[in-house]
Design a protein around this motif. Structure first.
Motif, PDB file in Angstrom:
ATOM      1  N   VAL A  57      -2.736  -7.093  -2.029  1.00  0.00           N
ATOM      2  CA  VAL A  57      -3.359  -5.782  -2.203  1.00  0.00           C
ATOM      3  C   VAL A  57      -4.873  -5.925  -2.310  1.00  0.00           C
ATOM      4  CG1 VAL A  57      -3.581  -3.789  -3.739  1.00  0.00           C
ATOM      5  CG2 VAL A  57      -1.321  -4.766  -3.267  1.00  0.00           C
ATOM      6  N   TRP A  58      -5.337  -6.925  -3.049  1.00  0.00           N
ATOM      7  CA  TRP A  58      -6.773  -7.130  -3.204  1.00  0.00           C
ATOM      8  C   TRP A  58      -7.429  -7.526  -1.883  1.00  0.00           C
ATOM      9  CZ3 TRP A  58     -10.545  -5.886  -6.293  1.00  0.00           C
ATOM     10  CH2 TRP A  58     -11.777  -6.558  -6.185  1.00  0.00           C
ATOM     11  N   ARG A  61      -7.606  -4.451   0.334  1.00  0.00           N
ATOM     12  CA  ARG A  61      -7.889  -3.249  -0.456  1.00  0.00           C
ATOM     13  C   ARG A  61      -8.598  -2.174   0.360  1.00  0.00           C
ATOM     14  NH1 ARG A  61     -11.132  -7.384  -1.627  1.00  0.00           N
ATOM     15  NH2 ARG A  61     -13.393  -7.134  -1.852  1.00  0.00           N
ATOM     16  N   ALA A  65      -7.057   1.478   0.819  1.00  0.00           N
ATOM     17  CA  ALA A  65      -7.862   2.611   0.344  1.00  0.00           C
ATOM     18  C   ALA A  65      -8.077   3.622   1.460  1.00  0.00           C
ATOM     19  CB  ALA A  65      -9.206   2.116  -0.191  1.00  0.00           C
TER      20      ALA A  65
END
Length: 201
Positions: A57-58, A61, A65
């Motif tokens: 996810v990071w 991101r 987003a």
């Protein structure tokens, strides 16, 4: 001693999660060697694999987003989310149906080792064959492409079979570019690992 076991398993997870070599299989073998495959050890496996999901996810991101921001107005964002849902469904259905049997019969060192060997030959075969690319980017994928990758992910229900390896190889065989197959595999890891972790927990 418990902290040392946790450290070793954390290193094993970190080294294997994002390579096509089955982090779950390596955790099973390492846990068996360390005597840490009891219920406490299994919960620990879930926890550190959830950490790997957060790393995905990071890393992506910005993409996540943008997708979340565009769900209401961007057709491409909605198609991307729909593709993830479609790809997630096959393994989810099979996992819910056969999960207990798989854990009871296959979550053992010998079946894992066999899956390692078979998987290695499959990877060698997939790398040697010629690939025809018809989907260059994850944004170009149709729901049928996503479904085929999702079906390939079902092989990862067998411990010792890499989830990322199965989805990437499946994507390549079905006409995705190497980049599209790899990126979609990482994106698909998020709902898959969240659901697997919640189910196991």
């Amino acid at each position: 001693v418990l902290l040392l076991k946790a450290l070793v398993l954390g290193v094993v997870e970190g080294l294997t999660e994002f390579l096509p070599i089955s982090s779950t299989g390596h955790l099973i073998l390492a846990g068996d060697l360390l005597g840490f495959n009891d219920e406490k050890g299994k919960i620990f496996h879930v926890a550190i694999q959830t950490g790997a999901m957060l790393a995905v996810v990071w890393e992506y991101r910005a993409k996540f987003a943008a997708v979340l921001a565009g769900l209401a107005s961007d057709a491409a964002a909605r198609r991307f989310v729909a593709n993830l849902v479609v790809a997630f469904i096959p393994a989810a259905l099979l996992g819910l149906t056969f999960g207990k049997f798989i854990k009871a019969a296959l979550f053992k060192p010998v079946p894992v080792a066999i899956a390692f060997i078979v998987g290695a030959f499959v990877i060698l075969w997939a790398e040697r064959r010629e690939h025809t690319v018809r989907v260059a980017s994850v944004d170009d994928m149709t729901w049928r492409d996503a479904l085929m990758v999702g079906c390939a992910q079902c092989f990862a229900l067998i411990p010792g079979t890499s989830r990322s390896g199965a989805t990437i190889i499946g994507g390549l065989l079905f006409g995705l570019s190497r980049r599209a197959a790899t990126e979609f595999s990482f994106f698909l890891a998020v709902p898959t690992l969240i659901a697997a972790g919640a189910y196991d927990f």
